[in-house]
Structures are given as structure tokens and as C-alpha cells.
Design a protein around this motif. Sequence first.
Motif, mmCIF file in Angstrom:
data_model
loop_
_atom_site.group_PDB
_atom_site.id
_atom_site.type_symbol
_atom_site.label_atom_id
_atom_site.label_comp_id
_atom_site.label_asym_id
_atom_site.label_seq_id
_atom_site.Cartn_x
_atom_site.Cartn_y
_atom_site.Cartn_z
ATOM 1 N N VAL A 465 0.844 -1.202 0.000
ATOM 2 C CA VAL A 465 0.000 0.000 0.000
ATOM 3 C C VAL A 465 0.870 1.238 0.000
ATOM 4 C CG1 VAL A 465 -1.639 1.329 1.392
ATOM 5 C CG2 VAL A 465 -1.955 -1.124 1.094
ATOM 6 N N LEU A 466 1.964 1.211 0.794
ATOM 7 C CA LEU A 466 2.860 2.366 0.835
ATOM 8 C C LEU A 466 3.511 2.626 -0.516
ATOM 9 C CD1 LEU A 466 4.254 4.548 2.521
ATOM 10 C CD2 LEU A 466 6.005 2.857 3.126
ATOM 11 N N LEU A 468 2.362 1.666 -3.509
ATOM 12 C CA LEU A 468 1.334 2.129 -4.449
ATOM 13 C C LEU A 468 0.973 3.577 -4.186
ATOM 14 C CD1 LEU A 468 -0.999 -1.021 -4.561
ATOM 15 C CD2 LEU A 468 0.588 -0.217 -6.329
ATOM 16 N N THR A 469 0.932 3.938 -2.907
ATOM 17 C CA THR A 469 0.598 5.326 -2.575
ATOM 18 C C THR A 469 1.672 6.280 -3.090
ATOM 19 O OG1 THR A 469 -0.571 4.594 -0.586
ATOM 20 C CG2 THR A 469 0.098 6.899 -0.669
ATOM 21 N N ARG A 470 2.943 5.886 -2.898
ATOM 22 C CA ARG A 470 4.033 6.732 -3.381
ATOM 23 C C ARG A 470 4.018 6.837 -4.908
ATOM 24 N NH1 ARG A 470 9.659 5.372 -0.609
ATOM 25 N NH2 ARG A 470 10.166 7.251 -1.839
ATOM 26 N N ALA A 472 1.389 6.540 -6.771
ATOM 27 C CA ALA A 472 0.243 7.377 -7.161
ATOM 28 C C ALA A 472 0.557 8.848 -6.973
ATOM 29 C CB ALA A 472 -0.983 6.986 -6.326
ATOM 30 N N VAL A 473 1.235 9.170 -5.896
ATOM 31 C CA VAL A 473 1.592 10.565 -5.633
ATOM 32 C C VAL A 473 2.535 11.077 -6.716
ATOM 33 C CG1 VAL A 473 2.822 12.087 -4.065
ATOM 34 C CG2 VAL A 473 1.191 10.424 -3.151
ATOM 35 N N ARG A 476 0.653 11.629 -9.965
ATOM 36 C CA ARG A 476 -0.146 12.842 -9.941
ATOM 37 C C ARG A 476 0.736 14.072 -10.062
ATOM 38 N NH1 ARG A 476 -4.284 12.876 -5.087
ATOM 39 N NH2 ARG A 476 -4.755 14.871 -6.134
#
Length: 488
Positions: A465-466, A468-470, A472-473, A476
Motif C-alpha cells: 500500500v505504501l 502504491l501510494t508513493r 500514485a503521488v 499525480r
Amino acid sequence: MARTVKSWLVLLAVASLLLVNAPHAAASPAPYESYNYNYWREAVPSPDAYLPSHIVTGKELGIGHFKEPGDVNVSPAGWIYILDSGNNRIVVLDSDYQLVRVLDGFEKDGSQENFNMPGGLFVDAEERIYVADTGNSRVVILDSTGKWIQSIAKPTSDIIPESFQFQPLKLTVDAVGRVYVVAQGVYEGIMQFDEQGDFIGYVGTNKVERDYGEYIWRMFSTKAQRAQMILFVPTEFSNADMDHKGFVYATNIDPGSNEPIKRLNPSGEDVLKRFGYFDVKGDIRYRNSTGPSRLIDVKVLGDGMYSVLDATQNRVFTYDDEGHLLYIYGGKGNQVGTLKTPVAIEQSGHYQMVLDRGKNSLVVYESTRFGRLVNEAAAFHYQGEDAKAVDLWKEVLKLNANYDIAYIGIGKSLLMEKKNKEALAYFEIGMDRKSYSVAFKRYRREMMKEHLGTFLTVAIALIVVLLLTRMAVKWRQRGRVDRETGLH
């Protein structure tokens, strides 16, 4: 009506005769307060482990009063030997405390010889009688009928000075016939003799308890001042007993020592376990007017347990193999069960006996249900049968909910069964920090092992999750930069 009254009087008379002629009265309520010590070294009330049963006197046996009795020993066959020192005789009783014989002398090389203020005795498995004949400076060995076998006189050795006076006070004997003698004025340790009576050497010298303030003062004092100072001399042993493994249990007469009880291996090293809350030395709190316990005798009970006799408060202290204080009984006084001048302790089955020189009698104590439960549970623990001890410890707790050793015993059994979480609770109540730490480490390892899969799954999921979050950030942020660049 008159006939009814007469019948009741006859019944009362018969009952009185039966009570008077009964061989031994039932154990009576204790004339002393039983107690134990908790983790905070506080004396707390405890159920009686032993209650006075009856008293044996010379007058009761029909042989005249005892006079300054010095020792008592029970043979493996159950016969009771009382050393009536002041009368220079040995009184032999059977297991029912009935007189068997009186030995007031023996024949040696065709001449009659007598004892002279003997101090101690021991009886081996073959009913051989070993007597510390103090006044005659010898150890006398007799057979079961009182026939002379051998004598041990003043030993000759390069390590013994010519001026040495051999005055044996107490003794014990191992399975192969070696004699261990506590002698007066001997500070080097317990004297050891082989089965032929030849001197072997000393066993277990007491360590000197130094006063370092006096030691420093001695360095700067004059010769005259040093001559008046107390020498650093080891203390004497007061008594000794032998366990089934050949280890010698011994007490010393130094009331200020923190190790007044020793368990000496064949090399003379002290291997007594001291894992309890406090030192193995009798009372740990006392009034200044009485002072610390002065231990004058020790009796090995078997299964790692032993009892010691305190001549300060006239009490008996019993410990298990690990040095935990199991129970205390006895006290000063003139009532049945209290003591005036105790000199020796012995055991026979569920009974313990204390020889009281002050009252010229043998006081017999019978174990209570509490005492028997504690003894049996401690024996199972010593034998490694902690699971069998659990039910007994639970019964003990019904009689004394504050008995810490029972909680510890149950905790150790649970620990053996790998019930670490349950063991933690019992160790906490019993205030056993060392065992609690062991149980906690095992419980922590158990929890980690049990939940390792879940822990790893959650950890990997969090990492994914970490990541994927990075990602995604970053995506963006890159899209925003592209849009801003396109506008320009």
C-alpha cells in the motif's frame, strides 16, 4: 431417677479411665503462633504445620528422670535412641515410644567401661551406635545390643598439633562408614575418619565474617592495641547430618552469619541452594533483645527438605531444596509443645521430635493436614513431578491463600506444560520475578510464532500500500507538471 444418675456417673468414670490410659493424646492446639515471611520480609500468620502430640520423660518410662539429655536419633528401623548425657546412658525406645533397653556402659577387652558426659550419637542402617563420648575424648562404636566394636581416639596427623585435645561433640556417618565429627575448639572444619577410624582430614571450613572497619583500624594501630583486638577466627560447626547422596548438612554457631547452614559436597564445597526471597538462616526479623537465630541442629527430612533448630526463639524452621522457607513451629514457654532449652531435632514418619534439656524430656510433634500437604507437594517438586504437585498446592491454598510457594509451584507446573500465559499470573501472585521473566519470554516467543504469518501478511500489505501510494503521488505530481508545461 437415682438409677439414671448412677448410670451417667459410671459412664463418666469409664470414659475418664480410657482417657487416662490412652497411650498418646491427640495433637492439641498449638501453644505458639505459627507464621511465615512474605516477599516484603513481613511475618504473616500461617496454619500450624506441626502440633504437639505428647511428651516422653524418663519417669514415664520407669527409668528415672532424664538428666541433661544431649541428643536423639531415629534409626532406619524406626527405633528411637535418646542420649541421656547427665546419666551417662543411652535409652532405646521402639516406634511406639516404649522402652526397649538402657545402655549405661559396655565391656571392652574384658573390663567394664562407662560413658562420660557424651554429647552426640548416630545410628546407622545396621543399628550400629556411634557415640561422641566427649568426657572420655573418644568416639565409641557399639552394635545393636551394646557390644563394643571399635573406638576412635585422638587422631595423629602432621596437621594436628601435639597439644590438641580431642573432644567430640556431635557426629554423623555416611553409607560406607566414614565418620564426620564436630569437635570442640576445631575451627578447620568437620573432622573426617574412615571406616577403620583413621583420620582423613577436615571438611568444609567456615568462612570468616570480617569487620572491615576493624581491619583498617588494625593497619594503623600499635602492637599493644592489636594484641587486644579480636582475632579473625573461623566459627565452629554446631551439628551435622547426612543426606542419601552423601552430602553433609551442617550448622555453625555464628549468629551473625548469613550462611549458618551449609550443604557440603565430598570436596568440602558449600552447594546449598539459596533461591528463596531471603537468606536461609532462621528468623530474618527479630527483636534486638533476642538477636538473630542461633542454629544448633539440622535434620535432613528427605526429598531435598531439611529442618533446623533455633536455640534463640526455640523454633524449628523447615526449608525445601531451593531454599524456600516452608513453615515454622515451636516457641518458648512451659506449656506442652513449647520449649525451654532445645538441643536436638529428629524425625520419624509424620512426627518430629525435639529433645528439651531444660525440661529433661522429648517433645513429639505430629504433622497437620497443612504440614503433610506441603511436605508431599515439595517432595513431588523435588522429584520433578510438578504436575502431581498441583492438586496438593491447590489444597494448600484452600488452607492458606497467602502461601506464595504454592502459587510458584503451580506456576512451574504450568510452565512445564507450556501454558506460559497462565503461569505468568501465578508467578506474579507468588512474587517470583525470575520465573515470571522466564514465562514472559516464552509467552512472547509463543505469541510471535503463533502470529508470525498474520504479522508478515499485514506487514507486506502495508508495504505494498505504501509503495502504491508513493507511485500514485508521483504520477499525480508528474501529470500536474506536464499540464503546467503544456500551458506555457
